[in-house]
Structures are given as C-alpha cells and as structure tokens.
Design an enzyme around this catalytic site. Structure first.
Site, mmCIF file in Angstrom:
data_model
loop_
_atom_site.group_PDB
_atom_site.id
_atom_site.type_symbol
_atom_site.label_atom_id
_atom_site.label_comp_id
_atom_site.label_asym_id
_atom_site.label_seq_id
_atom_site.Cartn_x
_atom_site.Cartn_y
_atom_site.Cartn_z
ATOM 1 C CG HIS A 13 -1.839 1.162 1.330
ATOM 2 N ND1 HIS A 13 -3.250 0.978 1.668
ATOM 3 C CD2 HIS A 13 -1.671 2.493 1.241
ATOM 4 C CE1 HIS A 13 -3.684 2.236 1.449
ATOM 5 N NE2 HIS A 13 -2.993 2.948 1.225
ATOM 6 C CG HIS A 15 -0.952 7.055 -0.805
ATOM 7 N ND1 HIS A 15 -2.354 7.350 -1.820
ATOM 8 C CD2 HIS A 15 -0.984 6.652 0.045
ATOM 9 C CE1 HIS A 15 -3.001 6.621 -1.117
ATOM 10 N NE2 HIS A 15 -2.627 6.166 0.158
ATOM 11 C CG LEU A 16 4.359 5.107 -6.012
ATOM 12 C CD1 LEU A 16 4.882 4.184 -6.903
ATOM 13 C CD2 LEU A 16 5.615 5.145 -4.735
ATOM 14 N NE ARG A 17 0.598 12.063 -2.379
ATOM 15 C CZ ARG A 17 -0.568 11.340 -1.479
ATOM 16 N NH1 ARG A 17 -1.287 10.816 -2.154
ATOM 17 N NH2 ARG A 17 -0.522 11.859 -0.377
ATOM 18 C CG ASN A 41 -5.078 8.498 -3.515
ATOM 19 O OD1 ASN A 41 -3.971 8.192 -3.846
ATOM 20 N ND2 ASN A 41 -5.190 9.195 -2.224
ATOM 21 C CE LYS A 99 -8.132 2.124 -0.139
ATOM 22 N NZ LYS A 99 -6.799 2.688 0.040
ATOM 23 C CG HIS A 136 -10.061 4.937 3.713
ATOM 24 N ND1 HIS A 136 -8.618 5.514 3.570
ATOM 25 C CD2 HIS A 136 -10.516 5.143 4.553
ATOM 26 C CE1 HIS A 136 -8.601 6.170 4.759
ATOM 27 N NE2 HIS A 136 -9.877 6.267 5.261
ATOM 28 C CG HIS A 174 -4.826 2.480 5.835
ATOM 29 N ND1 HIS A 174 -6.059 2.417 6.086
ATOM 30 C CD2 HIS A 174 -4.563 3.074 4.497
ATOM 31 C CE1 HIS A 174 -6.644 3.054 5.169
ATOM 32 N NE2 HIS A 174 -5.709 3.305 4.177
ATOM 33 C CG LEU A 219 -7.718 10.943 7.660
ATOM 34 C CD1 LEU A 219 -8.553 11.388 6.525
ATOM 35 C CD2 LEU A 219 -8.474 10.543 9.061
ATOM 36 C CG ASP A 247 -1.503 5.093 4.164
ATOM 37 O OD1 ASP A 247 -1.702 5.401 2.862
ATOM 38 O OD2 ASP A 247 -2.211 5.424 4.973
ATOM 39 C CG HIS A 251 -0.036 15.413 1.998
ATOM 40 N ND1 HIS A 251 -0.768 15.584 0.931
ATOM 41 C CD2 HIS A 251 -0.509 14.160 2.429
ATOM 42 C CE1 HIS A 251 -1.855 14.723 0.971
ATOM 43 N NE2 HIS A 251 -1.511 13.770 1.955
ATOM 44 C CB ALA A 263 -5.025 13.248 6.279
HETATM 45 C C1 NCD Z 1 -3.644 9.271 2.020
HETATM 46 C C2 NCD Z 1 -3.110 10.149 0.793
HETATM 47 O O1 NCD Z 1 -2.759 11.123 1.292
HETATM 48 O O2 NCD Z 1 -3.203 9.959 -0.361
HETATM 49 N N1 NCD Z 1 -3.623 9.950 3.154
HETATM 50 C C3 NCD Z 1 -3.421 9.136 4.400
HETATM 51 O O3 NCD Z 1 -3.638 9.803 5.328
HETATM 52 N N2 NCD Z 1 -3.340 7.997 4.481
HETATM 53 C C4 NCD Z 1 -4.988 8.505 1.599
HETATM 54 C C5 NCD Z 1 -5.398 7.518 2.566
HETATM 55 O O4 NCD Z 1 -4.771 6.468 2.329
HETATM 56 O O5 NCD Z 1 -6.319 7.639 3.257
HETATM 57 ZN ZN ZN Z 2 -3.134 5.186 1.602
#
Ligand code: NCD
Ligand code: ZN
Length: 345
Positions: A13, A15-17, A41, A99, A136, A174, A219, A247, A251, A263
């Site tokens: 899990h 997030h690579l943006r 996302n 997802k 989620h 998560h 989150l 996760d 940011h 988050a």
């Molecule tokens: C994630 C995100 O920033 O894309 N943020 C997080 O707090 N984990 C989204 C997510 O997995 O809830």
């Molecule tokens: Zn996530």
C-alpha cells in the site's frame, strides 16, 4: 544479532503521486521494495486500464537506473465503475486489485463509492476472477466520532461484505484499532490487513505533544495506546493475515503545516528500518520476514521475491526534510536516529 538477511520485501500500500512529486518519491520505495501496490487516488483517479497503464509507464520512467521495481496498479472504484473494464484490466495483468474509498473518507476520495450497492457488479466480478478488494475502512458519517470510524465501518459495512462475498479476497488497509486486528484475525482466510510503520510506532498523543503536530496526522487517524499495542501484537503474531503496507502518503510541508493540513505520513524513506525497529523491540525478528516478504505475496497469489536484503544494526539519522522534485517533505522519524539500516548490496 548485528545483521539480518531476508527476502526482499514488498509494500502492499503506497501513494506514489504523479508529476514532479512522483519522480521525487518513487525511488525511496523502489530502493527497498521489489513490488508495491500503488494507490489510484490521483486527480483524476485511475479508473481505466488505459489510465493505469499510462501511470505505470510514468512510474517506470521515473526509476533510477539499475533498480528493479514492479509497480502493481490498482483501479479506483466509483459508483459508476465498469465491471468489464476491471475484468479486462486484471486479465491483462494491469490491475492487481481494486481500491474502495468511501466517498470523502480521505485525500482525493470525492469520486469514491457512496454505497456498496452501487458496485455490486464489480464485486461479483472480482470474487469470480480472484481479484482482491482493498478497503479504506472508515465510515464518513460526520456524526460518528473520528476515532470510532474504523470500528463502525467494520460493524456496519465490512461484516456484511464478508458475509455477502464469501470468496472475495479483502484487504482491510492500514488498520488502526484493536477491533480491526481482532476482526481480521478471527475472520476467514479471504480476509487480511496491512499495517503501517507509523501506526505501530505512536498513538494519538503524538499529534498533540506540546502543540499540534501535523506530521503525525494521517487517515485513519492514530488511536489510543491499547490499539497500538494490539497492532503490534497482530503484526508480530506470525499470522499470515497481516502484512506490510506503508501507506506512505507524501504531502508538501506547506500542505501539512497550514490551517487545514492534509492527512498522510511520508514513511517511504526509512520504511523497512521503521518496521525492523518495531519487530526488534517486540523481540520478534524471527517473524519479520513473514510479515514483510511472505504473507503479502501469498495472499495476492504472487511469487515470493528471490532476492535478499540485509539490514545492519547500525544507527542512522533521519533528515528533518527530504526534497522531492523540488517539494520539501517531512519524513516519518524526521530528526530521529534509527537503530537499523539497509546494507549496501
Ligand atoms: C492518503 C493520501 O494522502 O493519499 N492519506 C493518508 O492519510 N493515509 C490517503 C489514504 O490512504 O487515506
Ligand atoms: Zn493510503
């Protein structure tokens, strides 16, 4: 024990943006992990095979030369998602999983699912073809206390989902509560969970120590200490139902340190060392490889990695900030010293 050698781990899990941020963060993940389940996302979300293939190409193009890393792509479920598209993507080896973000649960989830009823056809298809559903697991009802949203999701949504789709592989992502750890441990073999390094490391007090600390906010939000202890017990239990999912959610500092901060914890840079710290503290290094490198691929039905990595018991300090494609990000454990590091291969 001064060194620890294990199969190369995977991150189930992350997030690579996209864009410059992608280029700035992906190699932190690719240096440690052989594969990663890449969250969809983005804005707009990844809902088609073509979008996932294009995103995968951008990820591969951003890799440092010499790194072997396989991004496993996911499909973002929406109320109007096309079950045929999901099946085609899975058959073509593009989508590894779908997802489910409840609409408005977290970052870039406004296109998420408003009611499970709306994705019945997709879930039936996924159950039939053996494609995992990644959740989620939080309700979005503003009347439910934010610290209760995961437990209420389990009672009101997940329990029924598990009953209605007995052969569907489900990963509760998560997890942050004792309720989640118990529900997954006691559930069928089709139900598993990922656990982040940060939810194993701190409880909700960390967000308020001496003032508001936005870099500990993610989150689902961190919970009370007894929940953290339950997560540590689950992760180190040896149960095949729990596996590594960072996760990591980068940011920009400016998006975290503001009146309404985003988050997400950016834990990718020292993810494997952060987990090693927990397993070491729990005297469970003998169960670390299963959690990090075996349980995930077995659940997904993928081969185990044959490569090995070695961790050395040697202090390394984590920088206060990381520059990712021109964006400053505060990493997890910023300014601290970790007791393990990955040995040069
Ligand atoms: C994630 C995100 O920033 O894309 N943020 C997080 O707090 N984990 C989204 C997510 O997995 O809830
Ligand atoms: Zn996530």
């Amino acid at each position: 024990m001064s060194t620890f050698t294990m199969r190369r781990p995977d991150d189930w899990h992350v997030h690579l943006r996209d864009g410059p941020m992608l280029a700035g963060v992906v190699n932190f993940t690719a240096r440690q992990f052989a594969r990663a389940i890449v969250m969809p996302n983005l804005n707009p979300p990844v809902t088609t095979v073509a979008a996932a293939e294009a995103y995968r190409s951008r990820i591969l193009a951003a890799l440092e030369p010499g790194l072997s890393f396989t991004p496993l792509m996911t499909c973002y479920l929406t109320d109007g998602i096309d079950a045929g598209e999901i099946e085609r993507g899975f058959a073509a080896g593009v989508f590894a999983a779908c997802k489910l973000y409840p609409a408005h649960a977290t970052t870039n989830s406004s296109h998420g699912v408003t009611d499970i009823k709306n994705i019945r056809a997709a879930l039936e298809t996924m159950q039939r073809i053996g494609m995992p559903l990644l959740l989620h697991g939080e309700v979005t009802d503003k009347h439910v206390d934010i610290f209760d949203r995961e437990a209420v999701f389990i009672d009101t949504i997940l329990a029924k989902l598990v009953r209605d789709f007995p052969a569907l592989k489900i990963v509760l992502e998560h997890i942050t509560t004792e309720e989640a750890a118990n529900f997954v441990a006691d559930g069928p073999a089709t139900l598993a969970a990922t656990i982040t390094p940060h939810h194993l490391d701190y409880n909700r007090n960390a967000m308020f120590e001496g003032g508001i600390r936005p870099h500990f906010y993610c989150l689902p939000v961190a919970k009370r200490e007894h929940h953290r202890l339950a997560l540590r017990k689950a992760a180190t239990s040896g149960s095949p139902k729990f596996f590594l999912g960072t996760d990591s959610a980068p940011h920009a500092v400016s998006a975290k340190e503001t009146a309404c901060g985003c988050a997400g914890v950016f834990c990718a840079p020292h993810a494997i060392e952060s987990y090693a710290k927990v397993f070491d503290e729990e005297k469970a290094m003998d169960r670390f490889e299963a959690f990090a490198s075996e349980n995930g691929p077995r659940f997904y039905g993928l081969p185990l990695n044959e490569e090995r990595i070695t961790l050395e018991r040697e202090g390394q300090s984590v920088p206060a900030r990381v520059s990712a494609g021109g964006t400053e990000i505060v990493p997890f454990h910023a300014g601290a010293t970790l007791g393990w590091r990955v040995a040069a291969s």
